[in-house]
Structures are given as C-alpha cells and as structure tokens.
Design an enzyme around this catalytic site. Structure first.
Site, PDB file in Angstrom:
ATOM      1  N   CYS A 130      42.264  32.897  33.587  1.00 35.81           N
ATOM      2  CA  CYS A 130      42.589  32.795  34.814  1.00 35.81           C
ATOM      3  C   CYS A 130      44.086  33.472  35.004  1.00 35.81           C
ATOM      4  O   CYS A 130      44.355  33.918  36.090  1.00 35.81           O
ATOM      5  CB  CYS A 130      42.326  31.988  35.691  1.00 35.81           C
ATOM      6  N   HIS A 260      48.406  29.088  42.010  1.00 34.62           N
ATOM      7  CA  HIS A 260      47.014  29.324  41.556  1.00 34.62           C
ATOM      8  C   HIS A 260      46.101  28.797  42.568  1.00 34.62           C
ATOM      9  O   HIS A 260      45.091  29.280  42.892  1.00 34.62           O
ATOM     10  CB  HIS A 260      46.878  28.570  40.284  1.00 34.62           C
ATOM     11  N   HIS A 294      38.321  32.870  43.991  1.00 36.05           N
ATOM     12  CA  HIS A 294      38.997  32.894  42.849  1.00 36.05           C
ATOM     13  C   HIS A 294      38.558  34.175  42.007  1.00 36.05           C
ATOM     14  O   HIS A 294      37.361  34.241  41.521  1.00 36.05           O
ATOM     15  CB  HIS A 294      38.759  31.499  41.687  1.00 36.05           C
TER      16      HIS A 294
END
Length: 368
Positions: A130, A260, A294
């Site tokens: 990620c 994040h 996400h």
C-alpha cells in the site's frame, strides 16, 4: 542539489476526476457504495470508479481506467522517465484460465510508455504493497536529483478485484458499513479503485518549459519495521523513523498530514501514536479513505495529488466517516475542513510487510 517540484497532477476516484474528487472531499461526500458487481459473498461498501464497463479485476477495466487518466496528461518530452505503481493490476485474469494473462503489473510501464510516446528505457514498476505510489514518487525524485532525466511521470493505478476483496474479507478486515478513519468505533477498511498521476521535474526545468509549479518536494522518508507480515508495529517504530527522515528530525515545519488512515484498529492506532511521538503538538490530520476507499498501490499517488491540492488551497478536507476521534489531542474533523498551520503537508502510507513511506510537500522555500 536540484529543487524537485510538482508541476501537474490528475486523479480518478469513486468521487470522479480531480476537481470532482476535491469538491466531494471538501463537502464531506462519500463515494463508497454497496454494489453487486464487487462480487463479495456479503454486502460491503466499496469505492468503484463510475462508468468502467468491464468486470472488476480485468484487463479491459484496467485499460479503460488508464486511458481515462492518459487523456488528462499533456504531451511530455520523450526523455521523461516513467514510474508506475500498483499492487496487483488486473489480477483476476489469473483466476479465469491459463495464460497469457494481460494487465499484470510487469506490463504496465511498457503499455503506458507506448501510449504516451515515451521512448526512453528509464521506466519502472513499483509494487510495494500500500506504499507503492509513495515509493514511486521517491524513486522519481532520486532520478531527477541525479540528473538522469528532465522530468518524471508517476502513475499509480489499482482495481477492485475478486482476488483482493475476498483476501481482505478472509482477514476479517473489511468494514460492514463503511470505513471510519481514526474513529473510536472504527471497524475496518473499505476497498476502492482508482488512479492518479504526478509530473515531477526540477524548478529550473519547469521555468525553462514554462510549466506551472504547484509544490516543492521538500523531503521524503522510508523505512520497514518488519514486525509482521500484515500488522504494523504496535510501537510505530517504522513510521516514526520515516517521518523523522522526511522532516529532517522535525526541523522542517509541517502544516498538515494526509495520513494513511485505513479505519482498521491497528493501523490507525499506530499512526496516532507516531504523530504524538514525532510532534509535541501534532498538526491537523485527515484521511481520504472514508470517501474513496483504500486504493492500494494507487493510494500513494492519489493521496499525494490531493495533498498538493490541500497545499494550494491551504486546507485539509474533512475525514469522512469520523464521528468521535480516538485521540482528542490530534486535530481532525469529520465534517469541517481544517486550515493548514504552515505552508507544508505530509502524505504518508504504510503497507503490508511493515513498509512506511512519507512525502513532504511545501509551498515555498521558507517552509523547508
């Protein structure tokens, strides 16, 4: 050393193109929806990009999304270096029979280079979980600092897919009702898809070509805490080191953080701990994942582009889904934009395997 700047950006998310995404974030809108096309055995909200006709996880869907991004990128010098970021590409092609399997990560740079007319060999695909997009921006910056290219284009893209959705479902990591970053009652992440691009160059090259300068890349950092294959370090050791690198141990001011902020219990707790340890009075924080989901390998590029827009406008959008923050000492809001406290902003991401990466953008040399 050359001053690295951001000249242009573009994104495509569940909220729309760059302008629609920004306005949607400011208004506190969520692009998360339950959709049977996601293929989950139970109904979980996801961030799907509108009007991508092909099934999730397929090469046709990937190319449609990429072509939409490519249409917003201007003609670039053929010597422009190309950096791509993704986690899985069109991974569901692997589920549907023997190869060849189109749309896999290793094919991205070749396809995009041909479409953009970039003939150089300085093309790279980064798949660092990620944090892929954030790492790709750093790789582009180091090439520019070395004088290896006049400009560097970073493109991040990832799709919703059966493979990834069911994988996160098996980890019991998906939110039942929608991601709520940093909320005391958060219950997991919401997956999304999308893409983004950032054009980096030197200040001198931008002036030469009369390109705009949106922001300066004033610092960056990367580390690996290596504590677990999926969970972050509970002591936030890796992210703390990363933020210290990006800010020269706090000597560079930070006016806001695009975090994040996945909405999972451990990630958000780790980030809040890191922010509290690095700054005695942390700057305002937000996350976009409650609005767009996400986007995995694309997240770092999309969020960096949004951070640059925050810098231009001087505000952080609300954190969609946030109702009651877990740490009252860290400024964040679920409904109202917050002003930056200095002309600079950090965009940071953390990924599986303990990877942490951060970018510091500033508006002028005075914030360095």
């Amino acid at each position: 050393m050359s001053t690295i700047v951001v000249s242009m950006t573009g994104v495509e998310t569940a909220l729309g193109n760059g302008e629609a995404t920004w306005q949607g974030l400011l208004a506190g809108r969520s692009g998360l929806r339950t959709d049977p096309r996601a293929g989950l055995s139970d109904s979980r909200p996801v961030g799907m990009v509108a009007e991508l006709p092909a099934p999730i996880g397929t090469d046709k869907r990937l190319r449609t999304l990429l072509d939409r991004l490519l249409a917003t990128i201007p003609i670039l010098p053929p010597q422009t270096a190309l950096f791509c970021a993704t986690t899985k590409g069109a991974v569901d092609e692997l589920l549907d029979g023997p190869g060849p399997w189109p749309g896999q990560p290793q094919t991205l740079s070749g396809y995009l280079g041909r479409q953009l007319g970039l003939g150089g060999s300085d093309h790279l695909v980064t798949s660092g979980a990620c944090a892929s997009g954030t790492i790709a921006v750093m790789q582009a910056a180091t090439r520019l600092q070395a004088g290896a290219c006049p400009a560097a284009l970073v493109i991040g893209v990832d799709l919703l897919s059966r493979f990834v959705l069911e994988g996160f479902a098996s980890l019991q990591a998906l939110s039942a009702n929608g991601c709520r970053p940093f909320d005391a009652a958060r219950d997991g992440l919401s997956l999304g898809e999308g893409g983004g691009w950032i054009l980096l160059t030197t200040a001198a090259e931008a002036a030469n070509r009369q390109w705009p300068i949106l922001a300066q890349l004033a610092g960056f950092g990367i580390s690996c805490d290596a504590s677990h294959i999926t969970a972050p370090c509970r002591h936030a050791s890796g992210l703390i080191r990363t933020l210290q690198q990006a800010t020269a141990n706090g000597r560079k001011k930070v006016g806001g953080i695009n975090a994040h902020g996945t909405g999972t219990s451990y990630n958000d707790a780790m980030e809040l701990l890191a922010f509290s340890r690095v700054w005695e009075s942390p700057p305002p924080v937000h996350s976009v994942k409650g609005a767009i989901g996400h986007c995995l390998g694309a997240a770092g590029v999309i969020e960096a582009a949004i951070a640059v827009r925050s810098l231009t406008e001087g505000v952080l959008p609300p954190t969609v889904g946030l109702r009651q923050g877990e740490n009252a000492a860290i400024p964040m809001h679920g409904n109202t934009p917050l002003p930056l406290t200095a002309p600079s902003i950090i965009s940071c991401n953390s990924g599986f395997g303990g990877i942490n990466a951060a970018l510091l953008f500033s508006k002028d040399s005075g914030s360095r």
